[in-house]
Design a protein around this motif. Sequence first.
Motif, mmCIF file in Angstrom:
data_model
loop_
_atom_site.group_PDB
_atom_site.id
_atom_site.type_symbol
_atom_site.label_atom_id
_atom_site.label_comp_id
_atom_site.label_asym_id
_atom_site.label_seq_id
_atom_site.Cartn_x
_atom_site.Cartn_y
_atom_site.Cartn_z
ATOM 1 N N THR A 162 51.286 19.753 103.627
ATOM 2 C CA THR A 162 52.748 19.662 103.699
ATOM 3 C C THR A 162 53.369 19.281 102.355
ATOM 4 N N ALA A 163 52.693 18.434 101.597
ATOM 5 C CA ALA A 163 53.249 17.944 100.329
ATOM 6 C C ALA A 163 53.665 19.074 99.383
ATOM 7 N N PRO A 164 52.810 20.088 99.128
ATOM 8 C CA PRO A 164 53.243 21.185 98.247
ATOM 9 C C PRO A 164 54.418 21.979 98.813
ATOM 10 N N VAL A 165 54.420 22.186 100.138
ATOM 11 C CA VAL A 165 55.520 22.916 100.772
ATOM 12 C C VAL A 165 56.827 22.163 100.573
ATOM 13 N N PHE A 166 56.787 20.869 100.775
ATOM 14 C CA PHE A 166 57.991 20.052 100.618
ATOM 15 C C PHE A 166 58.490 20.078 99.172
ATOM 16 N N LEU A 167 57.567 19.974 98.224
ATOM 17 C CA LEU A 167 57.967 19.981 96.811
ATOM 18 C C LEU A 167 58.535 21.330 96.385
ATOM 19 N N LEU A 168 57.932 22.421 96.856
ATOM 20 C CA LEU A 168 58.417 23.747 96.484
ATOM 21 C C LEU A 168 59.821 24.010 97.016
ATOM 22 N N TRP B 215 57.867 31.367 98.461
ATOM 23 C CA TRP B 215 57.966 31.499 99.914
ATOM 24 C C TRP B 215 56.629 31.903 100.525
ATOM 25 N N LEU B 216 55.891 32.750 99.845
ATOM 26 C CA LEU B 216 54.580 33.177 100.353
ATOM 27 C C LEU B 216 53.596 32.006 100.368
ATOM 28 N N ILE B 217 53.645 31.181 99.330
ATOM 29 C CA ILE B 217 52.776 29.992 99.308
ATOM 30 C C ILE B 217 53.150 29.050 100.441
ATOM 31 N N GLN B 218 54.446 28.858 100.638
ATOM 32 C CA GLN B 218 54.896 27.989 101.730
ATOM 33 C C GLN B 218 54.473 28.556 103.083
ATOM 34 N N PHE B 219 54.562 29.869 103.224
ATOM 35 C CA PHE B 219 54.146 30.524 104.468
ATOM 36 C C PHE B 219 52.674 30.256 104.745
ATOM 37 N N ALA B 220 51.831 30.415 103.732
ATOM 38 C CA ALA B 220 50.388 30.235 103.918
ATOM 39 C C ALA B 220 50.055 28.781 104.284
ATOM 40 N N GLY C 262 73.749 36.275 103.443
ATOM 41 C CA GLY C 262 74.020 34.881 103.144
ATOM 42 C C GLY C 262 73.252 33.897 103.997
ATOM 43 N N THR C 263 72.453 34.387 104.952
ATOM 44 C CA THR C 263 71.691 33.479 105.827
ATOM 45 C C THR C 263 70.193 33.536 105.554
ATOM 46 N N VAL C 264 69.794 34.325 104.566
ATOM 47 C CA VAL C 264 68.365 34.460 104.276
ATOM 48 C C VAL C 264 67.874 33.203 103.561
ATOM 49 N N ASN C 265 67.102 32.423 104.271
ATOM 50 C CA ASN C 265 66.516 31.208 103.713
ATOM 51 C C ASN C 265 65.283 30.856 104.537
ATOM 52 N N VAL C 266 64.462 30.006 103.990
ATOM 53 C CA VAL C 266 63.256 29.616 104.716
ATOM 54 C C VAL C 266 63.296 28.131 105.042
ATOM 55 N N TYR C 267 62.601 27.783 106.143
ATOM 56 C CA TYR C 267 62.556 26.395 106.596
ATOM 57 C C TYR C 267 61.109 26.002 106.912
ATOM 58 N N TYR C 268 60.208 26.520 106.100
ATOM 59 C CA TYR C 268 58.800 26.181 106.309
ATOM 60 C C TYR C 268 58.574 24.674 106.207
#
Length: 324
Positions: free
Chosen positions: A88-94, A118-123, A179-185
């Motif tokens: 989770t730590a890398p996802v949060f930092l990214l 986004w791909l790293i966060q997805f993985a 305008g709504t394209v965003n990620v919430y990984y």
Amino acid sequence: MTCASCVGRVERALRSAPGVTDATVNLATERATVKGSVDAATLIKVVSEVGYEARLVDRSNTASAEAEAQKEERRVLSRDLGVAAALTAPVFLLEMGSHVIPGMHHLIASTIGMTASWLIQFALTTLVLAFPGIRFFQKGIPALLRAAPDMNSLVAVGTLAAYTFSLVATFAPGLLPVGTVNVYYEAAAVIVSLVLVGRVLEARAKGRTSEAIKRLVGLQAKTARVRRATSVIEIEVADVAPGDIIEVRPGERVPVDGEVIEGESWIDESMITGEPLPVATSAGAQVTGRRPLILGTLVHTGNDAYMPATGRLIRIKVFDTRRV
């Protein structure tokens, strides 16, 4: 079980079983006490039908088995928390790093690019949900389908919503309004990690509570001296029957409920009534023995400022042998 809702659900299931007159469930000790005429297999079946697991308590090695099971639970939770936190730590930092480090998003955009981010966060988030977080889906989704959602269902729905929206934004952004394209990984991963922190703390607290209960139960009277014919023999409390005459000496705990038929003494009933001083007891008085989490009243030795006389042996006629 994880919350009061789970306790209520299991209690209702047990009480619905044919032959059950009453059932109580304790979240801290993870035990159910059932009254009535019903076999254990039926009880286990009704508990499994509402999404939980049950087994008959093995009284021969209860303490060691429960301690080992709780130790294993804490070990697994701690391991999963470590894995979830590391992923989770890398996802949060990214994703949220700019709130901690100024210019973080600009640095990511100018180096690996937001798409790669986004791909790293997805993985990483996929690994969090598939391994440490899989427990929430395994229990929460079936509970939701049974129309009996619990805490696991809440975590599963929340993380799945954030993860699914992020998937669409990552691989099919054209399906979303402009305008709504965003990620919430990071939301999905952080939810799992924080709930696991709570589960670890809960498991540790539960372990300490169980140890305290075991020590308390260990202080209860294990045997009773019962008058049989012309002699007095010492037997296990479990073997005492209603109608038996038992003898309790000063300094001993009353092992079962009954009525004093001979002798006078003082009994410390503070754990029952809160009364700080021992109560004078003689023939005709009722005395209280063991209850869950209660040691049993104590026959005082006497001979102090409040009780000038020395405590004496009393004989009690048993009318209730309930015990833990």
